[in-house]
Motif scaffolding. Structure first.
Motif, PDB file in Angstrom:
ATOM      1  N   VAL A 312       0.845  -1.190   0.000  1.00  0.00           N
ATOM      2  CA  VAL A 312       0.000   0.000   0.000  1.00  0.00           C
ATOM      3  C   VAL A 312       0.881   1.241   0.000  1.00  0.00           C
ATOM      4  N   PRO A 313       0.360   2.395  -0.443  1.00  0.00           N
ATOM      5  CA  PRO A 313       1.128   3.645  -0.351  1.00  0.00           C
ATOM      6  C   PRO A 313       1.443   3.982   1.100  1.00  0.00           C
ATOM      7  N   SER A 314       2.568   4.652   1.318  1.00  0.00           N
ATOM      8  CA  SER A 314       3.010   4.936   2.689  1.00  0.00           C
ATOM      9  C   SER A 314       2.008   5.798   3.443  1.00  0.00           C
ATOM     10  N   ASP A 315       1.330   6.749   2.754  1.00  0.00           N
ATOM     11  CA  ASP A 315       0.413   7.633   3.484  1.00  0.00           C
ATOM     12  C   ASP A 315      -0.870   6.926   3.901  1.00  0.00           C
ATOM     13  N   LEU A 316      -1.124   5.725   3.354  1.00  0.00           N
ATOM     14  CA  LEU A 316      -2.262   4.958   3.838  1.00  0.00           C
ATOM     15  C   LEU A 316      -1.999   4.464   5.261  1.00  0.00           C
ATOM     16  N   ILE A 317      -0.709   4.251   5.589  1.00  0.00           N
ATOM     17  CA  ILE A 317      -0.315   3.809   6.928  1.00  0.00           C
ATOM     18  C   ILE A 317       0.001   4.993   7.826  1.00  0.00           C
ATOM     19  N   ASP A 318       0.757   5.949   7.331  1.00  0.00           N
ATOM     20  CA  ASP A 318       1.189   7.092   8.137  1.00  0.00           C
ATOM     21  C   ASP A 318       1.083   8.362   7.297  1.00  0.00           C
ATOM     22  N   PRO A 319       0.095   9.220   7.571  1.00  0.00           N
ATOM     23  CA  PRO A 319      -0.760   9.279   8.772  1.00  0.00           C
ATOM     24  C   PRO A 319      -2.025   8.438   8.686  1.00  0.00           C
ATOM     25  N   GLY A 320      -2.303   7.813   7.537  1.00  0.00           N
ATOM     26  CA  GLY A 320      -3.545   7.070   7.350  1.00  0.00           C
ATOM     27  C   GLY A 320      -4.553   7.883   6.559  1.00  0.00           C
ATOM     28  N   TRP A 321      -5.343   7.223   5.777  1.00  0.00           N
ATOM     29  CA  TRP A 321      -6.357   7.915   4.995  1.00  0.00           C
ATOM     30  C   TRP A 321      -7.572   8.228   5.861  1.00  0.00           C
ATOM     31  N   SER A 322      -8.203   9.338   5.551  1.00  0.00           N
ATOM     32  CA  SER A 322      -9.370   9.765   6.318  1.00  0.00           C
ATOM     33  C   SER A 322     -10.605   8.977   5.904  1.00  0.00           C
ATOM     34  N   ALA A 323     -11.638   9.062   6.734  1.00  0.00           N
ATOM     35  CA  ALA A 323     -12.905   8.409   6.402  1.00  0.00           C
ATOM     36  C   ALA A 323     -13.477   8.967   5.106  1.00  0.00           C
ATOM     37  N   ALA A 324     -13.309  10.265   4.880  1.00  0.00           N
ATOM     38  CA  ALA A 324     -13.810  10.877   3.643  1.00  0.00           C
ATOM     39  C   ALA A 324     -13.067  10.331   2.426  1.00  0.00           C
ATOM     40  N   ASP A 325     -11.735  10.153   2.554  1.00  0.00           N
ATOM     41  CA  ASP A 325     -10.963   9.553   1.458  1.00  0.00           C
ATOM     42  C   ASP A 325     -11.523   8.178   1.109  1.00  0.00           C
ATOM     43  N   ILE A 326     -11.739   7.379   2.133  1.00  0.00           N
ATOM     44  CA  ILE A 326     -12.163   5.993   1.930  1.00  0.00           C
ATOM     45  C   ILE A 326     -13.559   5.943   1.307  1.00  0.00           C
ATOM     46  N   ALA A 327     -14.437   6.787   1.794  1.00  0.00           N
ATOM     47  CA  ALA A 327     -15.836   6.706   1.378  1.00  0.00           C
ATOM     48  C   ALA A 327     -16.124   7.412   0.069  1.00  0.00           C
ATOM     49  N   ASP A 359      -9.358  -2.547  -3.137  1.00  0.00           N
ATOM     50  CA  ASP A 359      -8.394  -3.161  -2.221  1.00  0.00           C
ATOM     51  C   ASP A 359      -7.786  -2.118  -1.289  1.00  0.00           C
ATOM     52  N   LEU A 360      -7.424  -0.955  -1.836  1.00  0.00           N
ATOM     53  CA  LEU A 360      -6.827   0.085  -1.002  1.00  0.00           C
ATOM     54  C   LEU A 360      -7.850   0.643  -0.012  1.00  0.00           C
ATOM     55  N   ARG A 361      -9.064   0.840  -0.459  1.00  0.00           N
ATOM     56  CA  ARG A 361     -10.106   1.326   0.462  1.00  0.00           C
ATOM     57  C   ARG A 361     -10.266   0.360   1.634  1.00  0.00           C
ATOM     58  N   ARG A 362     -10.291  -0.934   1.300  1.00  0.00           N
ATOM     59  CA  ARG A 362     -10.504  -1.933   2.344  1.00  0.00           C
ATOM     60  C   ARG A 362      -9.353  -1.923   3.348  1.00  0.00           C
ATOM     61  N   CYS A 363      -8.109  -1.831   2.853  1.00  0.00           N
ATOM     62  CA  CYS A 363      -6.964  -1.773   3.764  1.00  0.00           C
ATOM     63  C   CYS A 363      -7.019  -0.521   4.634  1.00  0.00           C
ATOM     64  N   ALA A 364      -7.332   0.624   4.013  1.00  0.00           N
ATOM     65  CA  ALA A 364      -7.401   1.879   4.760  1.00  0.00           C
ATOM     66  C   ALA A 364      -8.519   1.842   5.786  1.00  0.00           C
ATOM     67  N   LEU A 365      -9.614   1.198   5.438  1.00  0.00           N
ATOM     68  CA  LEU A 365     -10.752   1.109   6.350  1.00  0.00           C
ATOM     69  C   LEU A 365     -10.398   0.233   7.553  1.00  0.00           C
ATOM     70  N   GLU A 366      -9.718  -0.894   7.295  1.00  0.00           N
ATOM     71  CA  GLU A 366      -9.322  -1.754   8.406  1.00  0.00           C
ATOM     72  C   GLU A 366      -8.368  -1.023   9.341  1.00  0.00           C
ATOM     73  N   ARG A 367      -7.477  -0.215   8.768  1.00  0.00           N
ATOM     74  CA  ARG A 367      -6.539   0.526   9.624  1.00  0.00           C
ATOM     75  C   ARG A 367      -7.295   1.560  10.472  1.00  0.00           C
TER      76      ARG A 367
END
Length: 607
Positions: A312-327, A359-367
């Motif tokens: 995954v991209p590094s910013d998906l982990i740190d700081p993490g994607w926002s709920a708005a990004d995911i949705a 796939d990225l949304r799902r990973c970001a959502l789990e985080r």
């Protein structure tokens, strides 16, 4: 060691001894001893020992060095440097022991160490071993020493390969190349006669000034000559079992070499070695995973972030994607975020371009976590929160999930409080009651539903199994009941394989609920829901497809034997629509890599 282990008491003692040695070496790699072990492997092959052993900080640095040595002779000055050209070519010829189209040697000893192919094999297939990963002996060794997730993960090796061909960060690539060529200038002088070194050094400096990317055929040769990292568990087990391979010096040398070495290149007079990563983080299942930083990090600055095996991209982990990004971010926006970090070619190799956004949304959502996602998106509440009768202190809330998240309409039950706080279960889009929805695939606090009566009848009747086989649903052959790869449902409900298809697909019962939907996973990364229970699935399978160039006829004989009725064309189309509506509630994921299967409206077919 468990009661099923076939090792003797002396062999178990030997396992403990070798595992202890391995752990000590892996914790504090001894490069000098690794070089001595490498020399012994050259001796065993009848080769002259390398005149130079060069350590590079990462597989990319090793690949740049290998490309320079394979093709740098082109920068020698004309015909006057014929001797230097001959020396260069002789010194830098790769030691290859197996090639495309060549039958694999039968002997473990003959087959190792072996050059990998253009696409790096995982360590389990690289050594032509016959071990089943579920074999008790191997499982016992793996429980002690694990396995190198950074070597078998599908993302790490292609990442370095594609970074060489099409760098995502050209400035970083250039810096790595500059360091490699400076190192080669210091390390290679002993390889060449004194009278030739001046012209060879000039050629190396010309290589350093030349572009390092480009010709994919050159990079293919570089990666075609690389040697994959060892699977230390199989080495230890082979040594413990003894026999010709277990007693051999080469195997013992490899046991000393492997803890210090990752990917490497064996040339005539030169060996290029790269170390294992400086840091590796995995989850409880052994997948590359880290919640607050890179899962794999090399000393040269290369780092790969992974979530449960998924790069995954590094910013998906740190700081993490926002709920708005995911949705609400578009699929293209998320894909471009990944491309900016990985590079177009690299990312295409690491993840499927079609499925990248889900796939990225799902990973970001789990985080982020479902409770926080529901509150911050915010998700539209359908019902609840209400008390969960099976989990004191837990409340259940039912929400609508934006279609962008799963790629289709769905609802989700989210738990807050209780023993499973934060857990969520995707449910059908027509669910209205949180308690009922939470139990649609079964409830961990209650006994599972019994096996469907129809399935029991079929299992006990050879004629009925024969009728199923006419539909290309094979229950009798054990190999058909093992899917090609480990799969799981998003949300954690149980998958039970109940049959195989002639093309390599697998039929599953989903969950432990009152009906148990039937899902078909093909061998090409697609899946289809055949019905909300086994009866519905069989009704679908015996029916005639109402459209198509060569429509099937309904199988009335199988329908009568199984006690189901074929669907009319209108019912068939309606059943397809109803099944597709469940796609967001039954999301199938590859466990090892973290990629979701693609829902296909009609992937099952009768051969």
């Amino acid at each position: 060691m468990g009661p099923e282990d076939r090792l003797t008491a002396e062999q178990r003692r030997r396992v403990d001894e070798l595992c202890g040695r391995w752990e000590a070496r892996a914790a504090d790699p001894d490069r000098r001893d690794a070089e001595r072990a490498l020399a012994e492997l050259y001796d065993h092959r009848g080769w002259e020992r390398p005149k130079a052993v060069i350590w590079l900080e990462s597989p990319l640095a090793g690949a740049i060095a290998a490309r320079t040595l394979f093709y740098g002779h082109r920068y020698l000055d004309g015909d006057l440097q014929l001797e230097a050209h001959r020396t260069w070519m002789s010194a830098t010829t790769a030691r290859l022991e197996r090639t495309f189209g060549r039958k694999e040697p039968d002997s473990f000893e003959e087959n190792e160490p072996a050059a990998a192919r253009w696409r790096l094999p995982d360590v389990r297939s690289a050594h032509n071993l016959s071990y089943d990963l579920d074999e008790p002996d191997l499982a016992a060794v793996l429980r002690r020493v694990g396995e190198p997730a950074w070597a078998i993960n599908s993302g790490v090796a292609p990442w370095f390969q594609q970074e060489a061909l099409s760098p995502a960060a050209p400035e970083r690539f250039a810096a790595v190349g500059a360091g490699v060529h400076a190192l080669l200038l210091r390390a290679l002088e002993p390889v060449f006669p004194a009278g030739e070194w001046g012209t060879v050094g000039a050629a190396l400096r010309s290589c350093a000034d030349a572009p390092h990317t480009g010709d994919w055929k050159q990079w293919r040769q570089v990666w075609g000559a690389v040697r994959a990292p060892e699977n230390h568990a199989t080495l230890i087990l082979e040594a413990v079992r003894g026999g010709k391979a277990g007693k051999s010096g080469p195997l013992q040398a490899r046991l000393r070499l492997a803890p210090a070495v990752g990917w490497w290149w064996a040339l005539n007079d030169i060996a290029l070695l790269t170390p294992p990563p400086a840091e590796v983080h995995t989850d409880d299942s052994g997948r590359l995973h880290r919640e607050d930083g890179p899962a794999v990090r090399y000393e040269g600055g290369f780092a790969q972030h992974c979530w449960r095996g998924q790069p995954v991209p590094s910013d998906l982990i740190d700081p993490g994607w926002s709920a708005a990004d995911i949705a609400y971010a578009s699929d293209e926006e998320l894909r471009q975020r990944a491309v900016r970090e990985f590079g177009t070619a690299s990312y295409a190799a690491v993840l499927s371009a079609e499925n990248v956004a889900p796939d990225l949304r799902r990973c970001a959502l789990e985080r982020l976590g479902w409770p926080r996602f529901a509150a911050e998106a915010p998700l539209a509440a359908v019902a609840g929160p209400v008390a969960d009768p099976g989990d004191p202190g837990c409340e259940l809330a039912l929400y609508d999930v934006p279609a962008t998240v799963f790629g289709c309409e769905a609802r989700v039950v989210v738990r807050t409080g209780g023993a499973r706080h934060g857990a969520a279960l995707p449910v059908p889009p027509d669910a209205t009651d949180p308690v009922d929805a939470a139990a649609w695939l079964g409830d961990a606090t209650r006994p599972p539903s019994p096996e469907p009566e129809l399935l029991t009848r079929i299992r006990q009747s050879e004629p009925l199994r024969d009728e199923l086989a006419r539909l290309d649903f094979e229950m009798s052959h054990p190999s058909h009941l093992e899917p090609v790869e480990e799969l799981h449902l998003l949300g954690g409900a149980r998958l039970e394989p109940i049959g195989g298809h002639g093309t390599g697909g697998t039929y599953f019962l989903c969950g432990d609920g009152p009906r148990r939907p039937v899902l078909y996973a093909d061998s090409e990364g697609g899946y289809q829901i055949l019905g909300r229970d086994l009866t519905e699935a069989l009704e679908f399978m015996v029916s005639a497809e109402p459209a198509g160039d060569d429509p099937e006829e309904e199988d009335t004989e199988a329908a009568e034997a199984l006690g189901v009725r074929p669907l009319s064309p209108e019912e068939y189309r309606k059943r397809l629509d109803e099944a597709e509506a469940l796609a967001g509630a039954l999301i199938l994921v590859m466990t090892a890599e973290g990629n979701a299967y693609e829902y296909r409206r009609q992937t099952w077919f009768r051969c």
